[in-house]
Design a protein around this motif. Structure first.
Motif, PDB file in Angstrom:
ATOM      1  N   THR A   1      46.109  37.972  49.833  1.00 42.32           N
ATOM      2  CA  THR A   1      46.851  39.157  49.401  1.00 42.32           C
ATOM      3  C   THR A   1      47.260  39.044  47.942  1.00 42.32           C
ATOM      4  OG1 THR A   1      47.688  39.390  51.662  1.00 42.32           O
ATOM      5  CG2 THR A   1      48.830  40.616  49.955  1.00 42.32           C
ATOM      6  N   SER A   2      47.525  37.828  47.483  1.00 47.56           N
ATOM      7  CA  SER A   2      47.921  37.626  46.089  1.00 47.56           C
ATOM      8  C   SER A   2      46.805  38.050  45.129  1.00 47.56           C
ATOM      9  CB  SER A   2      48.284  36.160  45.857  1.00 47.56           C
ATOM     10  OG  SER A   2      47.184  35.313  46.165  1.00 47.56           O
ATOM     11  N   PHE A   3      45.549  37.916  45.546  1.00 48.58           N
ATOM     12  CA  PHE A   3      44.437  38.351  44.697  1.00 48.58           C
ATOM     13  C   PHE A   3      44.475  39.868  44.476  1.00 48.58           C
ATOM     14  CE2 PHE A   3      40.116  40.161  44.666  1.00 48.58           C
ATOM     15  CZ  PHE A   3      39.673  39.675  43.443  1.00 48.58           C
ATOM     16  N   PHE A   4      44.748  40.611  45.538  1.00 51.88           N
ATOM     17  CA  PHE A   4      44.828  42.063  45.407  1.00 51.88           C
ATOM     18  C   PHE A   4      46.061  42.473  44.598  1.00 51.88           C
ATOM     19  CE2 PHE A   4      42.108  41.453  49.075  1.00 51.88           C
ATOM     20  CZ  PHE A   4      41.121  42.412  48.881  1.00 51.88           C
TER      21      PHE A   4
ATOM     22  N   ALA B   1      48.081  44.401  39.364  1.00 54.34           N
ATOM     23  CA  ALA B   1      48.821  44.133  38.133  1.00 54.34           C
ATOM     24  C   ALA B   1      47.977  44.468  36.904  1.00 54.34           C
ATOM     25  CB  ALA B   1      49.256  42.668  38.094  1.00 54.34           C
ATOM     26  N   VAL B   2      46.699  44.126  36.947  1.00 54.42           N
ATOM     27  CA  VAL B   2      45.812  44.472  35.829  1.00 54.42           C
ATOM     28  C   VAL B   2      45.705  45.988  35.689  1.00 54.42           C
ATOM     29  CG1 VAL B   2      43.458  44.288  34.944  1.00 54.42           C
ATOM     30  CG2 VAL B   2      44.532  42.317  36.056  1.00 54.42           C
ATOM     31  N   PHE B   3      45.571  46.674  36.824  1.00 54.18           N
ATOM     32  CA  PHE B   3      45.523  48.146  36.796  1.00 54.18           C
ATOM     33  C   PHE B   3      46.824  48.726  36.239  1.00 54.18           C
ATOM     34  CE2 PHE B   3      46.927  51.944  39.125  1.00 54.18           C
ATOM     35  CZ  PHE B   3      46.001  52.869  38.666  1.00 54.18           C
ATOM     36  N   TYR B   4      47.957  48.178  36.658  1.00 50.96           N
ATOM     37  CA  TYR B   4      49.246  48.691  36.172  1.00 50.96           C
ATOM     38  C   TYR B   4      49.386  48.478  34.669  1.00 50.96           C
ATOM     39  CZ  TYR B   4      54.288  49.307  35.724  1.00 50.96           C
ATOM     40  OH  TYR B   4      55.531  49.736  35.329  1.00 50.96           O
TER      41      TYR B   4
ATOM     42  N   LEU C   1      52.400  33.609  38.295  1.00 50.59           N
ATOM     43  CA  LEU C   1      53.350  32.800  39.064  1.00 50.59           C
ATOM     44  C   LEU C   1      53.799  33.537  40.325  1.00 50.59           C
ATOM     45  CD1 LEU C   1      55.677  31.111  36.409  1.00 50.59           C
ATOM     46  CD2 LEU C   1      54.035  30.012  37.931  1.00 50.59           C
ATOM     47  N   GLY C   2      54.065  34.837  40.191  1.00 51.00           N
ATOM     48  CA  GLY C   2      54.456  35.610  41.364  1.00 51.00           C
ATOM     49  C   GLY C   2      53.363  35.663  42.416  1.00 51.00           C
ATOM     50  N   CYS C   3      52.122  35.824  41.985  1.00 52.01           N
ATOM     51  CA  CYS C   3      51.003  35.823  42.936  1.00 52.01           C
ATOM     52  C   CYS C   3      50.845  34.461  43.595  1.00 52.01           C
ATOM     53  CB  CYS C   3      49.719  36.226  42.224  1.00 52.01           C
ATOM     54  SG  CYS C   3      49.679  37.949  41.666  1.00 52.01           S
ATOM     55  N   TYR C   4      51.089  33.399  42.842  1.00 50.65           N
ATOM     56  CA  TYR C   4      51.020  32.050  43.415  1.00 50.65           C
ATOM     57  C   TYR C   4      52.090  31.859  44.484  1.00 50.65           C
ATOM     58  CZ  TYR C   4      50.933  26.925  43.523  1.00 50.65           C
ATOM     59  OH  TYR C   4      50.857  25.613  43.917  1.00 50.65           O
TER      60      TYR C   4
END
Length: 651
Positions: free
Chosen positions: A587-590, A595-598, A620-623
């Motif tokens: 889920t962190s990958f999505f 985030a890149v889109f935002y 860090l948040g995705c991790y």
């Protein structure tokens, strides 16, 4: 009009900056740790051997003193919840804070870095840890404001601008810089000037606003509203040659108004005059998302339950049927054949246990933060209070990570439990230190207030060294002593079973895409509001909805992880240990893709500092999400595997 007051002499263009004092003081004297709040930050160096020899004794005292300090801070907050009270004519201190581009939320600089009115010697206000982490650098100003006394236009100072000063102000106005003052803990914000493009191409005008009118409202003896109008007077900035100067006169005025409709306790809800309030209650979209997710989960679990019941029934009567039926069963459902390999311990079990320990810790931390937010512990006028709470809760919950990691490691017949404790303490702090060091270096190079002072860095290191790491070790020791055997329902044979070829739609990549996308879909609606709060100008106060989304996310992760584990075992692939972690943590990958889109589409952030901050902290948040959801997926899969093989009748 009344004559202006006596003008303040023009200050020097090079002010004397004092290092901003913090709300804590740490001393190491004779190997003893001492701490105070609301004083200047001081570090006293002592021989390392003295400190090291008494480290064990310090651990208990530090933990107790930090607990007492937290209790005192809570007591101070409770006592001062009523706010400061003024008498008519009392001076109301106004602190200047920071400036920065409007669309780059976390790119801030000291207000006195601009060529504006400032004292000869700049004195900073004492700051809390959360305020420092938030980039605040409050300093005393030249504004003299008295409670309930209107003040006509008053000259603040005269500044002679040189060519470099004009260029600095021009660049700030072109990049839409805003300023932030603090009056009685109320933020007062406005823009520095205005940039106008002319009809002819290549021509433009830059105007500097030189007058500020403060509009203040009070209820009884307390201030409830503070605003500023900065567009009353403007000066067009010229183009100067080397050696030329341009004199600018700054002024201000103050007006007071009684407002009995806003109680002091609710004044923070009025802080939407500068930054537009675009976050609204989105119950409809939230309910829609929750219903879709619940239907999906119910559908998956219904199918899974029917398939399991069918498997159990067929396996139960398989011994009484002929060989052909057994062959058909093996072709259709092959997870029974894995009873001698399904509980074979995975590779890199020390790293797996470290991830599980940290994931459990962050689940507890997120739950604690949400409960504190629901109880009203955070609001927009508590500068950085959530950052402070997160740091302290993380430090106090490090024992959970050590306990869970070591207990699981010993249950998996681990031997080097000391190394496992060290790995548990470093699996998050290591990447965090690397990312933070990069961001802090870029912030320091650009002169931003987002660069942490040395005293704050030492404070955070002391919190981890004297509280976080010792609690991790203590939790690891308790986990080792209280660890139980793994107690697998099936016996594992020494001969490893060969895994048959797996079709692409059942591969690890396919499982990660499915296991990551479905939980992401349950939080996609709320994700925009979270990003708009962290990297935008909105204030998030819908903590009840956020808590429901968190519960839905965990529920979806559990169901999807169980379903994917079942399909993996049906393919006669017993390597579910790491697969359950990666499938749920995907889920962190999505989230990173969103985030890149935002960043590219939804935001107007630019510049190297803001880019490094955005992607660094988002990584860090995705991790953290990977470890949290991976832990949830692993334990749900482990419970499911135990259940089906415990209820399976074996020969």
């Amino acid at each position: 009009s009344p004559s202006p007051a006596q003008p303040t002499p023009a200050p020097s263009t090079q002010p004397t900056l004092e290092p901003p004092p913090l709300d804590y003081k740490f001393q190491l004297q004779d190997g003893r740790f001492q701490g105070q709040f609301k004083v200047q930050g001081v570090i006293t160096i002592v021989p390392f051997s003295v400190v090291f020899s008494r480290t064990l004794a310090l651990i208990g005292r530090v933990g107790m003193r930090l607990a007492v300090a937290i209790g005192l801070v809570g007591l101070v907050v409770a006592v001062t919840a009523g706010g400061r009270k003024f008498k008519s004519g009392d001076g109301v201190p106004l602190f200047v804070n920071k400036v920065g581009p409007y669309f780059n939320t976390h790119e801030t600089y000291h207000y006195y870095s601009l060529p504006v009115c400032h004292p000869d010697k700049i004195k900073h206000r004492s700051l809390t840890l959360g305020e420092v982490l938030d980039g605040d650098r409050m300093a005393e100003s030249l504004y003299h404001i008295k409670f309930r006394e209107n003040q006509p236009e008053t000259e603040l100072c005269k500044v002679k601008l040189k060519k470099a000063d004009i260029e600095k102000l021009t660049l700030a106005i072109e990049e839409l810089y805003y300023f932030e003052f603090v009056l009685d803990d109320l933020p007062v914000r406005g823009f520095i000037g205005q940039y106008e493009e002319q009809m002819l191409p290549g021509t433009s005008s830059v105007y500097l606003w030189t007058h500020m009118h403060f509009q203040l409202e009070y209820n009884g003896d307390q201030i409830v509203v503070a605003n500023v109008t900065e567009k009353m007077k403007e000066v067009q900035l010229p183009t100067l040659d080397d050696g030329d100067q341009f004199e600018v006169q700054f002024s201000y005025s103050v007006s007071w108004k009684e407002n009995k409709g806003i109680p002091f306790k609710k004044r923070h809800r009025m802080d939407h005059t500068f930054f537009p309030k675009t976050l609204e209650i989105h119950w409809l979209s939230m309910i829609n998302s929750a219903v879709l997710v619940l239907l999906l989960v119910g559908f998956v679990m219904l199918i899974l339950t029917r398939m399991l019941n069918k498997d159990f029934a067929q396996y139960a009567k398989g011994d009484d049927d002929d060989v052909d039926i057994e062959d058909d069963l093996e072709e259709e459902q092959g997870w029974k054949n894995l009873h001698t390999d399904v509980f074979r311990y995975p590779e890199y079990k020390s790293l797996l246990c470290a991830i599980l320990g940290n994931g459990t810790q962050f689940i507890v931390l997120a739950t604690g933060i949400l409960f504190m937010a629901l109880s009203g512990a955070f609001h927009v006028h508590h500068h950085g209070s959530m950052n402070t709470a997160a740091i302290l809760i993380y430090a106090f919950t490090c024992g959970i990570a050590g306990y869970v990691s070591t207990a699981m490691y010993m249950a998996l017949d681990g031997v080097n439990w000391v190394w496992n404790i060290v790995l548990t303490s470093a699996v998050f702090t290591g990447p965090f230190f690397v990312v933070w060091s990069t961001i802090n270096t870029v912030a320091w190079y650009t002169g931003s207030t987002q660069a942490l002072p040395l005293t704050t860095i030492i404070l955070i290191m002391l919190i981890w060294l004297c509280l976080g790491f010792p609690l991790t070790v203590l939790g690891g020791i308790l986990g080792k002593k209280n660890a139980s055997s793994f107690d697998a329902p099936c016996r594992t044979k020494p001969v490893v079973r060969e895994i048959p070829p797996i079709p692409c739609y059942r591969s690890q990549l396919a499982h990660m895409l499915i296991g990551g996308f479905l939980p992401f879909s349950s939080i996609s609606v709320e994700l925009y509001y979270i990003f708009a709060t962290i990297w935008g100008r909105e204030h998030y106060t819908l903590y009840g909805i956020l808590f429901l989304v968190f519960i839905v996310l965990l529920a979806v992760t559990i169901c999807i992880s169980v379903a994917l584990t079942y399909f993996q075992l049906s393919s006669e692939d017993y390597r579910w240990w790491w697969q359950s972690v990666f499938s749920s943590g995907a889920t962190s990958f999505f989230i990173m893709c969103y985030a890149v889109f935002y960043f590219q589409v939804r935001s107007n952030m630019t510049g190297p500092l803001q880019t490094v901050q955005f992607f660094g902290f988002t990584l860090l948040g995705c991790y953290v999400f990977f470890m949290m959801l991976g832990t949830v997926g692993f334990y749900s899969s482990l419970s499911f595997v135990r259940y089906i093989f415990k209820n399976l009748k074996l020969d």
